[in-house]
Write a protein that holds these residues in place. Structure first.
Motif: not given
Length: 241
Positions: A182-202, A223-229
């Motif tokens: 449902g409505a949580l998909q976009g939020f969960v996907l965004t959070v997981v993506t940003l956390v994964a990118l942070a871990c990759t950068g670390f 990543g946040a900019a790409g997801l927003a677009v």
């Protein structure tokens, strides 16, 4: 009593191994593949979520995108690194021919390079002569071109690292969509993506010895900019449909 640590132990953490070139090449390919897998698949999934596409279609498209992306990344790395390896071999052959055809000029060139490191002309000339009396090719390759015949880049290693890391990176957004509704998909996907990118950068900053904060911020902001677009595009297309 002399408690000074031995020179080899003081420099144990420094990258002097012959495999350093290939290790860095695999690291580069792996980080690039993981980032591309996370961002490209996440952006595509988020755009489809924004457009209101069904879960079945989203997951099918995500799986197809993951397979295609991994193959593309692997092939791209193989072609690119193969071209680099071919160039290295050409340079090695050229240097070998020059040593055979004009050894005196090459010896003088080597002496000049050594002087550039602060060695006196007399010592540099003697060192260059001693090197030339043996097998001068490795020294010339290292000092003139920064090459090591025992550590040429490996296209298969880079291709495998890139393809595998792409799949692992893409698996995270795929799982987040699969496990949320449902409505949580976009939020969960965004959070997981940003956390994964942070871990990759670390992880990449730690392995490369660079700034952790700069690496993490760079990946998360990009990543946040790409997801927003892509989400905005998905919403627009979904509304127009």
């Amino acid at each position: 009593m002399n408690t000074e640590p031995h020179a080899s132990s003081r420099h144990a953490g420094e990258p002097h191994a012959r495999s350093e070139n290939n290790r860095l090449n695999r690291l580069r390919a792996g980080v690039l593949g993981a980032n591309d897998g996370i961002v490209s698949v996440s952006a595509m999934l988020l755009g489809m979520v924004g457009a209101g596409t069904s879960n079945a279609v989203i997951l099918t498209a995500g799986l197809a995108s993951t397979i295609a992306g991994a193959v593309s990344m692997g092939l791209g790395e193989y072609v690119s690194v193969s071209a680099q390896r071919d160039t290295e071999r050409v340079l090695i052959g050229k240097e070998s021919d020059e040593l055979h055809e004009m050894p005196d000029e090459e010896r003088d060139e080597l002496a000049g390079i050594l002087q550039g490191y602060g060695i006196s002309p007399e010592t540099a000339a003697q060192a260059a002569q001693e090197i030339s009396d043996g097998d001068p090719l490795p020294a010339h390759l290292r000092l003139e071109l920064g090459l090591d015949t025992h550590d040429l880049v490996n296209p298969w290693s880079a291709a495998g690292s890139s393809a595998l890391s792409f799949v692992l990176g893409a698996a995270l957004p795929m799982l987040s969509v699969l496990l949320s509704t449902g409505a949580l998909q976009g939020f969960v996907l965004t959070v997981v993506t940003l956390v994964a990118l942070a871990c990759t950068g670390f992880a990449s900053a730690k392995m490369a010895g660079t700034s952790v904060r700069r690496s993490m911020v760079r990946l998360v902001v990009g990543g946040a900019a790409g997801l927003a677009v892509t989400y905005g595009v998905g919403v627009l297309f979904g509304a127009s449909a």
